[in-house]
Design a protein around this motif. Structure first.
Motif, PDB file in Angstrom:
ATOM      1  N   MET A   2      -3.248   8.686  -6.008  1.00  0.00           N
ATOM      2  CA  MET A   2      -4.434   9.399  -6.488  1.00  0.00           C
ATOM      3  C   MET A   2      -5.664   8.498  -6.614  1.00  0.00           C
ATOM      4  N   GLU A   3      -5.468   7.245  -7.053  1.00  0.00           N
ATOM      5  CA  GLU A   3      -6.621   6.386  -7.349  1.00  0.00           C
ATOM      6  C   GLU A   3      -7.233   5.754  -6.105  1.00  0.00           C
ATOM      7  N   LYS A   4      -6.551   5.811  -4.994  1.00  0.00           N
ATOM      8  CA  LYS A   4      -7.054   5.166  -3.781  1.00  0.00           C
ATOM      9  C   LYS A   4      -8.366   5.791  -3.302  1.00  0.00           C
ATOM     10  N   SER A   5      -8.613   7.032  -3.676  1.00  0.00           N
ATOM     11  CA  SER A   5      -9.865   7.682  -3.278  1.00  0.00           C
ATOM     12  C   SER A   5     -11.079   7.033  -3.918  1.00  0.00           C
ATOM     13  N   PHE A   6     -10.880   6.279  -5.002  1.00  0.00           N
ATOM     14  CA  PHE A   6     -12.002   5.737  -5.759  1.00  0.00           C
ATOM     15  C   PHE A   6     -12.261   4.260  -5.456  1.00  0.00           C
ATOM     16  N   LEU A   7     -11.716   3.761  -4.356  1.00  0.00           N
ATOM     17  CA  LEU A   7     -12.031   2.401  -3.904  1.00  0.00           C
ATOM     18  C   LEU A   7     -13.255   2.469  -2.990  1.00  0.00           C
ATOM     19  N   TYR A  13     -15.831  -4.244 -10.120  1.00  0.00           N
ATOM     20  CA  TYR A  13     -14.618  -3.685  -9.545  1.00  0.00           C
ATOM     21  C   TYR A  13     -14.949  -2.725  -8.400  1.00  0.00           C
ATOM     22  N   ARG A  14     -14.145  -2.798  -7.347  1.00  0.00           N
ATOM     23  CA  ARG A  14     -14.257  -1.821  -6.261  1.00  0.00           C
ATOM     24  C   ARG A  14     -13.681  -0.473  -6.678  1.00  0.00           C
ATOM     25  N   ASN A  15     -12.760  -0.483  -7.621  1.00  0.00           N
ATOM     26  CA  ASN A  15     -12.197   0.756  -8.145  1.00  0.00           C
ATOM     27  C   ASN A  15     -13.156   1.268  -9.223  1.00  0.00           C
ATOM     28  N   ILE A  16     -13.928   2.300  -8.896  1.00  0.00           N
ATOM     29  CA  ILE A  16     -15.007   2.721  -9.784  1.00  0.00           C
ATOM     30  C   ILE A  16     -14.516   3.499 -11.000  1.00  0.00           C
ATOM     31  N   LEU A  17     -13.206   3.758 -11.117  1.00  0.00           N
ATOM     32  CA  LEU A  17     -12.683   4.386 -12.314  1.00  0.00           C
ATOM     33  C   LEU A  17     -12.699   3.432 -13.505  1.00  0.00           C
ATOM     34  N   TYR A  18     -12.849   2.141 -13.233  1.00  0.00           N
ATOM     35  CA  TYR A  18     -12.883   1.131 -14.293  1.00  0.00           C
ATOM     36  C   TYR A  18     -14.329   0.802 -14.654  1.00  0.00           C
ATOM     37  N   HIS A  19     -14.623   0.796 -15.959  1.00  0.00           N
ATOM     38  CA  HIS A  19     -15.965   0.499 -16.433  1.00  0.00           C
ATOM     39  C   HIS A  19     -16.125  -0.996 -16.684  1.00  0.00           C
ATOM     40  N   LEU A  20     -17.387  -1.424 -16.835  1.00  0.00           N
ATOM     41  CA  LEU A  20     -17.643  -2.844 -17.101  1.00  0.00           C
ATOM     42  C   LEU A  20     -17.002  -3.285 -18.410  1.00  0.00           C
ATOM     43  N   PHE A  80      -4.399  -5.646  -7.110  1.00  0.00           N
ATOM     44  CA  PHE A  80      -3.692  -4.365  -7.098  1.00  0.00           C
ATOM     45  C   PHE A  80      -4.638  -3.215  -7.468  1.00  0.00           C
ATOM     46  N   ILE A  81      -5.582  -3.471  -8.366  1.00  0.00           N
ATOM     47  CA  ILE A  81      -6.532  -2.438  -8.775  1.00  0.00           C
ATOM     48  C   ILE A  81      -7.588  -2.218  -7.708  1.00  0.00           C
ATOM     49  N   ASN A  82      -8.156  -3.302  -7.177  1.00  0.00           N
ATOM     50  CA  ASN A  82      -9.361  -3.217  -6.354  1.00  0.00           C
ATOM     51  C   ASN A  82      -9.127  -3.137  -4.858  1.00  0.00           C
ATOM     52  N   HIS A  83      -7.967  -3.518  -4.393  1.00  0.00           N
ATOM     53  CA  HIS A  83      -7.700  -3.484  -2.956  1.00  0.00           C
ATOM     54  C   HIS A  83      -6.584  -2.508  -2.581  1.00  0.00           C
ATOM     55  N   LEU A  84      -5.719  -2.196  -3.540  1.00  0.00           N
ATOM     56  CA  LEU A  84      -4.618  -1.283  -3.260  1.00  0.00           C
ATOM     57  C   LEU A  84      -4.735   0.032  -4.022  1.00  0.00           C
ATOM     58  N   GLY A  85      -5.592   0.096  -5.049  1.00  0.00           N
ATOM     59  CA  GLY A  85      -5.730   1.324  -5.834  1.00  0.00           C
ATOM     60  C   GLY A  85      -4.464   1.687  -6.580  1.00  0.00           C
ATOM     61  N   GLN A 111       0.824  -1.208   0.000  1.00  0.00           N
ATOM     62  CA  GLN A 111       0.000   0.000   0.000  1.00  0.00           C
ATOM     63  C   GLN A 111       0.860   1.261   0.000  1.00  0.00           C
ATOM     64  N   ARG A 112       1.951   1.204   0.733  1.00  0.00           N
ATOM     65  CA  ARG A 112       2.804   2.376   0.894  1.00  0.00           C
ATOM     66  C   ARG A 112       3.807   2.527  -0.249  1.00  0.00           C
ATOM     67  N   ASN A 113       4.260   1.412  -0.814  1.00  0.00           N
ATOM     68  CA  ASN A 113       5.444   1.466  -1.675  1.00  0.00           C
ATOM     69  C   ASN A 113       5.211   1.188  -3.158  1.00  0.00           C
ATOM     70  N   VAL A 114       4.140   0.489  -3.529  1.00  0.00           N
ATOM     71  CA  VAL A 114       3.972   0.132  -4.938  1.00  0.00           C
ATOM     72  C   VAL A 114       3.503   1.348  -5.727  1.00  0.00           C
ATOM     73  N   VAL A 115       4.198   1.622  -6.813  1.00  0.00           N
ATOM     74  CA  VAL A 115       3.914   2.768  -7.664  1.00  0.00           C
ATOM     75  C   VAL A 115       2.987   2.392  -8.817  1.00  0.00           C
ATOM     76  N   ALA A 116       3.202   1.213  -9.439  1.00  0.00           N
ATOM     77  CA  ALA A 116       2.402   0.801 -10.589  1.00  0.00           C
ATOM     78  C   ALA A 116       2.465  -0.707 -10.727  1.00  0.00           C
ATOM     79  N   TYR A 117       1.451  -1.262 -11.399  1.00  0.00           N
ATOM     80  CA  TYR A 117       1.414  -2.693 -11.712  1.00  0.00           C
ATOM     81  C   TYR A 117       1.305  -2.842 -13.226  1.00  0.00           C
ATOM     82  N   ILE A 118       2.187  -3.648 -13.810  1.00  0.00           N
ATOM     83  CA  ILE A 118       2.179  -3.933 -15.245  1.00  0.00           C
ATOM     84  C   ILE A 118       1.765  -5.389 -15.425  1.00  0.00           C
ATOM     85  N   SER A 119       0.631  -5.599 -16.078  1.00  0.00           N
ATOM     86  CA  SER A 119       0.063  -6.945 -16.221  1.00  0.00           C
ATOM     87  C   SER A 119       0.457  -7.575 -17.548  1.00  0.00           C
ATOM     88  N   LEU A 120       0.908  -8.821 -17.483  1.00  0.00           N
ATOM     89  CA  LEU A 120       1.196  -9.629 -18.670  1.00  0.00           C
ATOM     90  C   LEU A 120       0.345 -10.894 -18.642  1.00  0.00           C
TER      91      LEU A 120
END
Length: 786
Positions: A706-711, A720-727, A571-576, A509-518
């Motif tokens: 910035m995105e943690k506010s939208f969980l 998704y708990r992260n509401i910035l993502y659409h269906l 990473f998207i839905n629990h950590l933002g 939560q404190r240290n991860v800057v971004a997640y790159i999915s493959l």
């Protein structure tokens, strides 16, 4: 003190003298929890992009600033992804040479020549001395010279040019040879050994004992009560010969974590199972303890099953309508697997499966008996011919309203505790080692039914590690730490990534800057489809356009923020965490219903090679992902865009949704705060007093959260708990508002819509306060220094 506190937070679940095996020194090292302030960068090379230090709101927006509550909100003026970038602009430094004494010397002065000669000699000596000092300083400190805060484009390309399609192809084929392993231990060992041989640091196994729901000793079956005919899920008649011929396919055509048992009841065609379908059906029939004939797609499966469960159904026959698939896909007789697990080990929901954890008895996660079946079996159940194409028009499968079908379904599954293994390796950062970019692929778990898409995923991440480590061996390092992960147990509900995330939640939560999915990079070969958080969409467009400019054939950039399958979920839905994923798709698949990827078909390795015979698509995905990773890992200021988040919020409120006027007013204030914050990001580049590492660190801390506010806490199953993502790419509104409106129509109550509106309102308000607080912090620092 800060380091000790951070260490305590990261290991509040693990005793210091009984540390769980597999925990990395990079996740619990005191030095990494301390603030890294020794940032350095070459300002002239780094600050290349034009900024807008003269940024001003237009007249309409100035009026909104003065009176946002009564402002006339013109949504047509909202333009997506056009905001200025949150990067430093080039300094426009003026010459500081001032001639203070400009008098003319007398021509007859005999000392002029001597003075000029002395000045020339002094300048020459100083020049030579400067060269010598610079040479020896460079010789003694090679790492600092080659690891400035920003890698220029040439160095990016130098790293990525070593990635070759042929190498990825060889790696893919080597991995495929391990496919028949009885468990994932052999594959995990191979990956760990390979990554270690490439020079990656501290590569280790991280194991978790988790509850898996596996196929039973015999295949499930569906029988017609009227004729007594028995069928396997693929549509073949029940027989010993059929069982022997395709035993693996039959066993793995099941829904993991479904209820098990036998049910005989009437089949009711519910089509896609949305609120309108159920409302129409419940007016005509009693649905209690009936069997629903359900099409996969259009909405998350878990959400549709929750509606069927509330409607009183007892069982579900799940299938994919051939009309929803590309014409080239002939899957009429193919069986598939689905998982009903929303994420992680079902026996330890919300907490990691470490030794000593309390285990809950949750072998099934629904009261419904769920059985995936092929389209050919559906055709037999409804007495329809297999071929339903006439004049190139496909006729969807549907059970006639007047017909009644009584079927018996039998489901057998077994729940067992098994070990799921993650492989995790680290490349420690130089100036900000406590900031992580997590790169995630997945490997095959032998108890799963997931074909060999995992081999593409693993081959791509390995190719990038190889290219990166070649440069590291020459003395270079990224500024931030890059963490490479190969996840296990993905097919059962992203179990490996969820457990690792829950295990290290405080640190991540404190240290991860971004997640790159493959996760699944090659699903087709006709269109490059990118998914990215709103704050990273501009970076993705830049990279795609740059790579496109180097190819003869260029396509329009297709990037959006939509729900995706795979291990990015936690990473998207629990950590933002801001996330990026590149993948190749078929255009026809993108045009069809969403969520068909929830079905896991058994694909042979030859299928992947048919789609990408020369592995050029694999190479493109590797280089695109690699370039994004390098830029996020090395830029002094994170390449995230604050204003794009506010624009995305406003766009998500467009349309004819009810009760949104208050949200629109709040979204307008959010945009105003984001615009001010975006412009103020340029201060460190324009004011020498602000050009200090602590200010850059403060700025990055704000950008990465910035995105943690939208969980939001409560969402429908599968959303998704992260509401910035659409269906999906076809809807632009907030998903929870769309669902609440549908729920309101089904139950004739507005309680659900009011709850959803409150969730969205609180998220927007939290983000607006967050941006404003960021501005206040910078202002306070300025005042303190003045």
């Amino acid at each position: 003190m800060h380091a000790l506190l951070s260490k305590k937070m990261a290991y509040q679940k693990v005793n210091a003298d009984q540390r769980a095996p597999g925990h990395s020194q990079y996740l619990d090292n005191d030095d990494l929890q301390a603030t890294a302030l020794d940032l350095e960068w070459d300002m002239e090379k780094e600050l290349e992009e034009p900024g807008f230090d003269q940024f001003q709101l237009d007249s309409a927006e100035n009026q909104n600033l003065e009176n946002p509550e009564t402002a006339d909100l013109n949504l047509d003026s909202i333009q997506p992804a056009t905001s200025p970038k949150g990067r430093f602009q080039r300094l426009q430094e003026e010459s500081d040479y001032v001639t203070r004494y400009t008098r003319s010397a007398p021509k007859s002065n005999p000392c002029n020549f001597c003075r000029l000669l002395k000045i020339l000699c002094t300048a020459t000596v100083l020049f030579i001395l400067g060269i010598l000092i610079g040479y020896y300083a460079h010789k003694n400190c090679p790492s600092n010279a080659t690891t400035s805060g920003t890698l220029d484009l040439h160095l990016y390309q130098e790293i990525l040019k070593t990635i070759q399609a042929e190498d990825i192809k060889k790696s893919f084929r080597n991995l495929v040879q391990l496919y028949k392993s009885e468990d994932d231990t052999e594959i995990s060992k191979k990956i760990k050994s390979h990554w270690t041989s490439l020079g990656l640091e501290d590569v280790q196994f991280v194991n978790y004992s988790v509850l898996l729901n596996l196929p039973g000793p015999s295949a499930s079956s569906v029988s017609l009560s009227s004729s007594g005919q028995c069928f396997h899920p693929n549509g073949q008649p029940c027989s010993e010969e059929a069982r022997k011929h395709s035993s693996q396919d039959l066993l793995y055509s099941y829904a993991a974590y479904s209820a098990k048992g036998t049910l005989e009841a009437e089949v009711i065609d519910v089509s896609y199972g949305n609120a309108d379908d159920l409302k129409r059906i419940q007016k005509m029939k009693n649905t209690t303890n009936k069997i629903a004939l359900l099409k996969l797609g259009k909405l998350p499966l878990l959400y549709k099953l929750s509606l069927l469960e509330k409607a009183g159904f007892g069982g579900v026959l799940l299938y994919i309508d051939p009309c929803d698939l590309p014409k080239t896909a002939n899957l009429s007789y193919d069986t598939f697997m689905v998982s009903l697990n929303p994420g992680g080990d079902p026996s330890t929901p919300g907490y990691p499966s470490v030794d000593g954890s309390f285990r809950q008895n949750r072998s099934n996660l629904t009261s419904l008996l769920v059985q995936p079946i092929s389209a050919s079996l559906v055709a037999k159940l409804i007495s329809s011919p297999n071929s339903r194409t006439k004049n190139s028009i496909c006729s969807p499968l549907e059970l006639p309203n007047n017909d009644q079908r009584i079927v018996s379904m039998q489901i057998q599954t077994v729940s067992k505790f098994k070990t799921v293994t993650n492989v995790v390796g680290y490349l420690k950062g130089l100036t900000s080692p406590d900031r992580y970019i997590v790169v995630g692929s997945r490997h095959h778990t032998a108890y799963s039914y997931y074909g060999q898409e995992w081999a593409s995923s693993t081959a791509i991440i390995t190719a990038f590690i190889r290219a990166l480590m070649l440069r590291v061996k020459r003395g270079w390092r990224p500024d931030r730490t890059i963490v490479f992960c190969s996840w296990g147990g993905t097919a059962f509900g992203n179990i490996g990534s969820y457990e690792w995330g829950e295990d290290f939640r405080k640190v991540l939560q404190r240290n991860v800057v971004a997640y790159i999915s493959l996760h699944s990079p090659i699903r087709g070969n006709s269109s490059l489809y990118s998914v990215a958080s709103p704050s990273l969409q501009q970076l993705v467009v830049e990279k795609n356009n740059f790579n496109c400019s180097r190819r003869a054939k260029c396509q329009e950039t297709n990037v959006s923020s939509v729900q995706i399958e795979g291990d990015a979920d936690y990473f998207i839905n629990h950590l933002g965490i801001p996330t990026v994923q590149f993948a190749y798709e078929d255009i026809t698949a993108l045009e069809g219903p969403s969520f068909l990827s929830e079905a896991l078909f058994l694909k042979r390795a030859t299928k992947i090679e048919e789609m990408d015979p020369f592995f050029h698509l694999h190479e493109t995905i590797t280089k695109l992902s690699g370039e994004v990773i390098l830029q996020i890992a090395n830029e002094p200021v994170l390449p995230f865009n604050a204003l794009d988040i506010a624009i995305e919020v406003q766009n998500s409120l467009k349309g004819d949704q009810p009760y949104t006027h208050q949200l629109l007013a709040l979204a307008s204030r959010l945009r105003e705060s984001a615009e001010l914050f975006q412009s103020d990001e340029m201060r460190p580049a324009n004011d020498p007093k602000e050009r200090i590492p602590i200010r850059v660190r403060m700025l990055n801390d704000i950008l990465q959260d910035m995105e943690k506010s939208f969980l939001v806490e409560q969402v429908p199953p599968g959303f998704y708990r992260n509401i910035l993502y659409h269906l999906d790419g076809k809807t632009s509104q907030f998903s929870i508002l769309l669902e609440a409106w549908e729920h309101c129509k089904l139950l004739a109550s507005n309680e659900t819509i009011q709850e959803a509106l409150s969730e969205v309102l609180n998220s927007i308000n939290s983000a607006q306060v967050y941006f404003k607080a960021g501005l206040d912090v910078f202002d306070s620092v300025l005042v303190g220094k003045n």
